[in-house]
Design a protein around this motif. Structure first.
Motif, PDB file in Angstrom:
ATOM      1  N   ALA A 164       0.848  -1.194   0.000  1.00 63.18           N
ATOM      2  CA  ALA A 164       0.000   0.000   0.000  1.00 63.18           C
ATOM      3  C   ALA A 164       0.877   1.235   0.000  1.00 63.18           C
ATOM      4  O   ALA A 164       2.050   1.190   0.385  1.00 63.18           O
ATOM      5  N   VAL A 165       0.290   2.361  -0.441  1.00 60.86           N
ATOM      6  CA  VAL A 165       1.012   3.633  -0.450  1.00 60.86           C
ATOM      7  C   VAL A 165       0.112   4.706   0.148  1.00 60.86           C
ATOM      8  O   VAL A 165      -1.040   4.864  -0.267  1.00 60.86           O
TER       9      VAL A 165
ATOM     10  N   ALA B  12      -2.760  10.875   7.381  1.00 62.22           N
ATOM     11  CA  ALA B  12      -2.314  10.081   6.224  1.00 62.22           C
ATOM     12  C   ALA B  12      -3.445   9.958   5.201  1.00 62.22           C
ATOM     13  O   ALA B  12      -4.608   9.770   5.554  1.00 62.22           O
ATOM     14  N   ARG B  13      -3.072  10.098   3.928  1.00 58.47           N
ATOM     15  CA  ARG B  13      -4.035   9.929   2.831  1.00 58.47           C
ATOM     16  C   ARG B  13      -3.627   8.717   2.014  1.00 58.47           C
ATOM     17  O   ARG B  13      -2.489   8.622   1.563  1.00 58.47           O
ATOM     18  N   LEU B  14      -4.552   7.791   1.842  1.00 63.12           N
ATOM     19  CA  LEU B  14      -4.262   6.545   1.133  1.00 63.12           C
ATOM     20  C   LEU B  14      -4.261   6.793  -0.375  1.00 63.12           C
ATOM     21  O   LEU B  14      -5.236   7.283  -0.940  1.00 63.12           O
ATOM     22  N   ILE B  15      -3.144   6.485  -1.037  1.00 66.51           N
ATOM     23  CA  ILE B  15      -3.033   6.614  -2.492  1.00 66.51           C
ATOM     24  C   ILE B  15      -3.371   5.290  -3.171  1.00 66.51           C
ATOM     25  O   ILE B  15      -4.030   5.258  -4.206  1.00 66.51           O
ATOM     26  N   LEU B  16      -2.894   4.205  -2.571  1.00 72.83           N
ATOM     27  CA  LEU B  16      -3.174   2.871  -3.102  1.00 72.83           C
ATOM     28  C   LEU B  16      -3.429   1.933  -1.928  1.00 72.83           C
ATOM     29  O   LEU B  16      -2.570   1.783  -1.054  1.00 72.83           O
ATOM     30  N   ALA B  17      -4.622   1.359  -1.890  1.00 74.85           N
ATOM     31  CA  ALA B  17      -4.998   0.456  -0.804  1.00 74.85           C
ATOM     32  C   ALA B  17      -4.190  -0.840  -0.886  1.00 74.85           C
ATOM     33  O   ALA B  17      -3.661  -1.181  -1.951  1.00 74.85           O
ATOM     34  N   PRO B  18      -4.062  -1.565   0.225  1.00 72.32           N
ATOM     35  CA  PRO B  18      -3.251  -2.789   0.237  1.00 72.32           C
ATOM     36  C   PRO B  18      -3.634  -3.763  -0.884  1.00 72.32           C
ATOM     37  O   PRO B  18      -4.804  -4.088  -1.073  1.00 72.32           O
TER      38      PRO B  18
ATOM     39  N   GLY C 206      -5.645   9.829 -11.695  1.00 69.35           N
ATOM     40  CA  GLY C 206      -5.574   9.969 -10.247  1.00 69.35           C
ATOM     41  C   GLY C 206      -6.081   8.771  -9.475  1.00 69.35           C
ATOM     42  O   GLY C 206      -6.196   8.822  -8.247  1.00 69.35           O
ATOM     43  N   SER C 207      -6.351   7.653 -10.175  1.00 72.49           N
ATOM     44  CA  SER C 207      -6.911   6.476  -9.489  1.00 72.49           C
ATOM     45  C   SER C 207      -5.864   5.661  -8.749  1.00 72.49           C
ATOM     46  O   SER C 207      -6.197   4.862  -7.880  1.00 72.49           O
ATOM     47  N   GLY C 208      -4.575   5.844  -9.108  1.00 73.01           N
ATOM     48  CA  GLY C 208      -3.510   5.062  -8.474  1.00 73.01           C
ATOM     49  C   GLY C 208      -2.784   4.139  -9.430  1.00 73.01           C
ATOM     50  O   GLY C 208      -1.908   3.366  -9.010  1.00 73.01           O
ATOM     51  N   LYS C 209      -3.119   4.218 -10.731  1.00 76.04           N
ATOM     52  CA  LYS C 209      -2.491   3.325 -11.720  1.00 76.04           C
ATOM     53  C   LYS C 209      -0.976   3.511 -11.769  1.00 76.04           C
ATOM     54  O   LYS C 209      -0.214   2.543 -11.728  1.00 76.04           O
ATOM     55  N   SER C 210      -0.549   4.762 -11.907  1.00 76.62           N
ATOM     56  CA  SER C 210       0.890   5.027 -12.030  1.00 76.62           C
ATOM     57  C   SER C 210       1.626   4.641 -10.756  1.00 76.62           C
ATOM     58  O   SER C 210       2.758   4.150 -10.806  1.00 76.62           O
ATOM     59  N   THR C 211       0.988   4.850  -9.620  1.00 80.87           N
ATOM     60  CA  THR C 211       1.598   4.451  -8.341  1.00 80.87           C
ATOM     61  C   THR C 211       1.840   2.950  -8.318  1.00 80.87           C
ATOM     62  O   THR C 211       2.908   2.487  -7.903  1.00 80.87           O
ATOM     63  N   LEU C 212       0.867   2.189  -8.793  1.00 79.95           N
ATOM     64  CA  LEU C 212       1.028   0.728  -8.843  1.00 79.95           C
ATOM     65  C   LEU C 212       2.244   0.355  -9.689  1.00 79.95           C
ATOM     66  O   LEU C 212       3.065  -0.479  -9.281  1.00 79.95           O
ATOM     67  N   LEU C 213       2.381   0.985 -10.865  1.00 80.24           N
ATOM     68  CA  LEU C 213       3.522   0.671 -11.728  1.00 80.24           C
ATOM     69  C   LEU C 213       4.843   1.002 -11.051  1.00 80.24           C
ATOM     70  O   LEU C 213       5.814   0.237 -11.139  1.00 80.24           O
ATOM     71  N   LYS C 214       4.897   2.169 -10.414  1.00 79.64           N
ATOM     72  CA  LYS C 214       6.155   2.612  -9.816  1.00 79.64           C
ATOM     73  C   LYS C 214       6.566   1.758  -8.624  1.00 79.64           C
ATOM     74  O   LYS C 214       7.748   1.716  -8.257  1.00 79.64           O
ATOM     75  N   LEU C 215       5.618   1.046  -8.037  1.00 78.13           N
ATOM     76  CA  LEU C 215       5.963   0.091  -6.981  1.00 78.13           C
ATOM     77  C   LEU C 215       6.773  -1.079  -7.539  1.00 78.13           C
ATOM     78  O   LEU C 215       7.614  -1.653  -6.849  1.00 78.13           O
ATOM     79  N   ILE C 216       6.510  -1.412  -8.819  1.00 79.65           N
ATOM     80  CA  ILE C 216       7.121  -2.621  -9.385  1.00 79.65           C
ATOM     81  C   ILE C 216       8.628  -2.491  -9.530  1.00 79.65           C
ATOM     82  O   ILE C 216       9.356  -3.476  -9.373  1.00 79.65           O
TER      83      ILE C 216
ATOM     84  N   GLN D 243      -8.254   1.668  -5.198  1.00 78.01           N
ATOM     85  CA  GLN D 243      -8.661   0.297  -4.890  1.00 78.01           C
ATOM     86  C   GLN D 243      -8.619  -0.554  -6.152  1.00 78.01           C
ATOM     87  O   GLN D 243      -8.990  -0.094  -7.237  1.00 78.01           O
ATOM     88  N   LEU D 244      -8.203  -1.803  -6.017  1.00 85.09           N
ATOM     89  CA  LEU D 244      -8.336  -2.767  -7.103  1.00 85.09           C
ATOM     90  C   LEU D 244      -9.776  -3.259  -7.083  1.00 85.09           C
ATOM     91  O   LEU D 244     -10.190  -3.959  -6.160  1.00 85.09           O
ATOM     92  N   VAL D 245     -10.558  -2.882  -8.110  1.00 84.01           N
ATOM     93  CA  VAL D 245     -11.988  -3.203  -8.102  1.00 84.01           C
ATOM     94  C   VAL D 245     -12.339  -4.331  -9.061  1.00 84.01           C
ATOM     95  O   VAL D 245     -13.452  -4.866  -9.005  1.00 84.01           O
ATOM     96  N   PHE D 246     -11.420  -4.689  -9.961  1.00 83.50           N
ATOM     97  CA  PHE D 246     -11.653  -5.828 -10.852  1.00 83.50           C
ATOM     98  C   PHE D 246     -10.312  -6.341 -11.333  1.00 83.50           C
ATOM     99  O   PHE D 246      -9.398  -5.574 -11.593  1.00 83.50           O
TER     100      PHE D 246
END
Length: 238
Positions: free
Chosen positions: A8-9, A17-23, A40-50, A209-212
């Motif tokens: 999570a980020v 604290a503001r949640l950018i990407l849920a666990p 702004g949904s968190g897509k780029s954050t997910l990629l940058k975690l990788i 959130q990952l919704v699907f």
């Protein structure tokens, strides 16, 4: 294999604290994985975690068993990252010099390095543009140059953040064609739902959130329904 273990980020703000990407807990093993969602949904954050550009504030991310925080350098040797705007990635005057820069650690001999760089550019159909200023290239040519600089060192995984967003239709098709032919595992974000259909698996992110998570057709249908329900078209009264 890419593994998220409760990753999570969050960021500190004036109200806490503001949640950018849920666990997230999931394994990414498919050859082509698309990530879709609103800005702004968190897509780029997910990629940058990788590849460790952003460390998780909770949980962990593993790439081939390597923790992106504890073994960041080794992870980045395995994961290449392509940004939306290629000019943020191309730092040398010409594409040839950029590819040579990527190869510097691997090939110390300047002559060997130049030969290898030219071979990389020829592979992407960019040989005639090797010594042209990056500012004289079209958007598609720049994006292909950026891809070439990243792929020159043969990463096992390619991560691309909206790689076709700034391109016209012709160059978008060129980039998509290159992606289809790559041997690497590819994880990419996109607003282009046709591009997302090129993948084997689609993750839908909404408000952090990952919704699907599933088949491209089902995932895209879910994404369309989400937005039709959230923003219904106004009724038309003649």
């Amino acid at each position: 294999m890419i593994v998220f273990e409760g990753a999570a980020v969050s960021v500190d703000g004036p109200d806490g604290a503001r949640l950018i990407l849920a666990p997230l807990t999931l394994e990414l093993s498919e050859r082509r994985i698309a990530v879709i969602g609103a800005n702004g949904s968190g897509k780029s954050t997910l990629l940058k975690l990788i590849n460790g550009l952003i460390p998780p504030t909770a949980g962990s991310v593993l790439v081939a068993g390597l923790d992106t925080v504890k073994a960041g350098r080794a992870v980045r040797q395995r994961v290449g990252f392509v940004f939306t705007d290629p000019l943020s990635q191309l730092v040398m005057p010409t594409g040839l010099e950029d590819v040579e820069l990527s190869l510097r650690a691997r090939l110390r001999n300047p002559t060997e390095r130049r030969t290898a760089a030219l071979a990389v550019l020829e592979r992407f159909g960019l040989g005639p543009l090797a010594e042209q200023s990056i500012y004289d290239l079209s958007g598609g040519e720049r994006q292909l140059m950026a891809l070439a600089t990243v792929l020159a060192v043969d990463p096992a995984i390619l991560v691309a953040d909206e790689p076709t967003t700034l391109l016209d239709l012709r160059n978008e098709r060129r980039v998509r064609s290159v992606f289809r032919r790559l041997d690497q595992q590819v994880v990419f974000t996109t607003h282009d739902l046709d591009f997302a259909r090129d993948s084997d698996r689609v993750l839908v992110i909404d408000a952090g959130q990952l919704v699907f998570d599933g088949d491209p057709g089902a995932a895209i249908d879910h994404y369309r329904r989400m937005h039709l329900e959230a923003d219904p078209l106004p009724e038309h009264h003649p």
